[in-house]
Design an enzyme around this catalytic site. Structure first.
Site, short mmCIF file in Angstrom:
data_model
loop_
_atom_site.label_atom_id
_atom_site.label_comp_id
_atom_site.label_asym_id
_atom_site.label_seq_id
_atom_site.Cartn_x
_atom_site.Cartn_y
_atom_site.Cartn_z
N SER A 297 72.34 -0.29 -0.63
CA SER A 297 71.22 0.41 -0.98
C SER A 297 70.66 1.09 0.60
CB SER A 297 70.31 -0.83 -2.04
OG SER A 297 68.91 0.48 -2.65
N SER A 298 70.07 2.34 0.23
CA SER A 298 69.64 2.59 1.10
C SER A 298 67.34 1.94 1.12
CB SER A 298 68.85 4.15 1.37
OG SER A 298 68.38 4.42 -0.64
N GLU B 97 83.51 0.77 -9.40
CA GLU B 97 83.07 2.14 -9.35
C GLU B 97 83.63 3.57 -9.29
OE1 GLU B 97 79.70 2.21 -7.18
OE2 GLU B 97 78.55 0.47 -9.14
N ASN C 129 111.50 30.75 -14.04
CA ASN C 129 111.04 30.16 -15.36
C ASN C 129 111.92 29.43 -15.40
OD1 ASN C 129 109.84 32.64 -15.73
ND2 ASN C 129 110.93 33.85 -17.25
N LYS D 96 71.03 -5.60 -0.95
CA LYS D 96 72.18 -5.69 -1.54
C LYS D 96 73.60 -5.12 -1.66
CE LYS D 96 71.02 -3.40 -6.00
NZ LYS D 96 72.09 -2.61 -6.21
N THR E 172 105.60 32.35 -11.02
CA THR E 172 106.35 33.26 -10.24
C THR E 172 105.91 33.53 -9.08
OG1 THR E 172 107.11 34.50 -12.46
CG2 THR E 172 107.00 36.25 -10.87
N ASN F 299 76.79 -3.79 -3.68
CA ASN F 299 77.86 -3.31 -4.95
C ASN F 299 79.10 -3.40 -5.15
OD1 ASN F 299 74.53 -2.50 -5.65
ND2 ASN F 299 75.34 -0.05 -5.16
N SER G 248 115.53 31.82 -12.00
CA SER G 248 114.17 32.98 -11.92
C SER G 248 113.33 31.43 -12.19
CB SER G 248 114.05 33.20 -13.70
OG SER G 248 113.43 33.00 -14.53
N THR H 176 82.42 -12.04 -26.96
CA THR H 176 82.72 -10.44 -27.96
C THR H 176 81.41 -10.15 -27.98
OG1 THR H 176 83.24 -12.62 -29.67
CG2 THR H 176 85.33 -11.99 -28.55
N HIS H 177 81.61 -8.73 -28.39
CA HIS H 177 80.53 -7.96 -28.51
C HIS H 177 79.77 -8.11 -27.34
CE1 HIS H 177 82.24 -6.71 -32.30
NE2 HIS H 177 82.63 -8.49 -32.13
#
Length: 475
Positions: free
Chosen positions: A326-327, A339, A149, A332, A107, A334, A147, A195-196
């Site tokens: 990487s710092s 992500e 609603n 490196k 409202t 990523n 309204s 698999t697995h």
């Protein structure tokens, strides 16, 4: 210049910032709900303006703005329609200060729109927008035949359906096309299946990418169904679903006009009591979005695992290098986009819990009272999915490469090649070979040659990994 002006509503006088286009009821809501510091999503503000525009156009067509206790002149009606259109176009986003966590029917935001549109319409009509007379009135004209609603849930459907159609579907389509291209390009590259997380029989890298492409194809279908869940609009039900104080054709005409404007085939709700008391359509919509999020998470996670390395991981796929990873570790890189996409998908899954809980808990009798947070969650999910899917397609999927040598080198070392021998020597003997190969460090092929398991020609055919990437040929 005065810092504040006095506005009046049915509860009395309220101090409002002097130049604000909102009025007393909006100001009360600003003071009552200092919760998140976030207003409505802009998609919702624009949809609210579009619904108000459609309502004004239909009310003019039906002759309702020209009659009643406060009839409008033709220029005033034009000004009202133009002001609503400006809100729909995003020109007045800064005039919507009410927190998203507010009255559960929306409202406060409905009145925010009514007040902004009324004041702007008076300005466009050459009237004093601060005049207490309110020649163009927030309730009597902007909210005529409506309204909160039925307006607010209609606005949610319009905003979410447009966002799905205009943002999410094109982004998912981009992902789908990029993965289809990789599936075709990588069809001749053989790699080991898993698999697995353990070595399994060989597959084509193109087959793996084709599986991801199919996930995106299904996500497209689910996003289309998410939009379809929102096609019925509650507009026309007014306060409790009976349609009191509106024209019997109002809901149908507004839905038709919104359909023409957006390209989404909106229709008036088949049953206004269901459409206003429950938000099952939003729950259904977000359930489809949730599944698309699961698919994106899965693809992002598989990509980062397959790209792990470059020397001590799988490294079967080479992802574009976008930024230092990487710092402290020079050189490196990523899988940052994977992500980011996975985090966005995780947020969508969390939003689904909000939508499901609010959907089940918020509908009592003739009104649902947890709509603003549901709208915020749904629109955030659409936005996150669309942007992360597009990012994934443009930054990774189109530019990633197959590491063919790494893929194929792993195949010959795999113990799972022994599976192809089962039809020839049986399961138990094949298991013994696999265990011995693992124990000795020899390949399955070497061990078979030493033991005289099948002839050289038979071994060449049976242990051909390309023959293992599909059903056995009929004999």
């Amino acid at each position: 210049m005065a810092e504040f002006r006095l506005e009046r509503d049915t509860m009395g006088e309220v101090r409002v910032p002097a130049e604000a286009y909102w009025g007393a009821q909006t100001q009360r809501a600003v003071e009552n709900f200092p919760i998140s510091g976030r207003g409505l999503p802009t998609e919702l503000i624009h949809a609210l303006g579009l619904v108000k525009w459609a309502a004004a156009v239909v009310n003019r067509e039906l002759g309702r703005l020209q009659t009643g206790p406060r009839p409008l002149s033709a220029p005033q009606m034009e000004a009202l329609i133009a002001a609503a259109r400006e809100v729909a176009e995003g020109k007045w986003d800064h005039q919507f200060p009410v927190d998203v966590y507010q009255t559960g029917s929306g409202t406060s935001s409905n009145m925010n729109a009514n007040e902004v549109i009324a004041h702007r319409a008076m300005e466009l009509a050459g009237l004093d927008r601060f005049s207490p007379e309110k020649a163009i009135h927030p309730n009597d004209h902007v909210n005529l035949g409506q309204s909160s609603n039925d307006v607010f849930p209609t606005t949610i459907h319009v905003a979410a359906a447009r966002a799905i159609r205009e943002e999410l579907l094109p982004a998912l389509r981009e992902c789908h096309q990029a993965l289809l291209a990789k599936a075709a390009a990588w069809q001749e590259i053989i790699k080991i299946g898993r698999t697995h997380l353990a070595d399994a029989t060989p597959i084509r890298l193109g087959q793996e990418a084709g599986g991801w492409a199919r996930q995106m194809e299904l996500a497209l279908d689910r996003a289309s169904r998410a939009e379809q869940a929102l096609w019925e609009l509650p507009i026309g039900g007014t306060a409790v679903g009976t349609g009191i104080n509106t024209h019997p054709e109002f809901g149908r005409r507004v839905a038709q006009l919104l359909a023409r404007q957006t390209g989404v085939p909106f229709v008036e709700a088949a049953n206004h009591f269901e459409a206003q008391s429950q938000r099952d359509a939003l729950v259904e919509c977000h359930g489809q979005l949730r599944t698309a999020a699961v698919s994106l998470f899965n693809i992002g996670n598989n990509l980062r695992l397959l790209a792990s390395g470059p020397r001590c991981g799988l490294y079967e796929i080479i992802l574009p290098e976008l930024q230092p990873g990487s710092s402290i570790m020079p050189g490196k890189v990523n899988p940052v986009v994977c992500e980011a996409v996975m985090q966005a998908a995780a947020r969508v899954l969390g939003n689904d819990q909000t939508v499901v809980f609010c959907g089940s808990a918020g509908g009592q009798f003739q009104l649902h009272v947890m709509m603003p947070v549901m709208a915020d969650a749904v629109l955030e999910s659409v936005r996150l999915l669309a942007r992360s899917a597009r990012l994934l397609a443009q930054r990774y999927l189109t530019g990633m490469e197959a590491n063919r040598s790494q893929c194929e080198a792993a195949v010959e070392k795999s113990l799972a090649l022994v599976t192809a021998l089962v039809p020839h020597i049986g399961y138990e003997r094949a298991a013994e070979l696999a265990k011995e190969a693992f124990r000795t460090g020899k390949t399955i092929r070497q061990l078979c040659q030493e033991r005289g398991v099948l002839s050289e020609e038979e071994l060449r055919q049976v242990l051909d990994p390309r023959r293992m990437c599909g059903p056995a040929e009929p004999t």
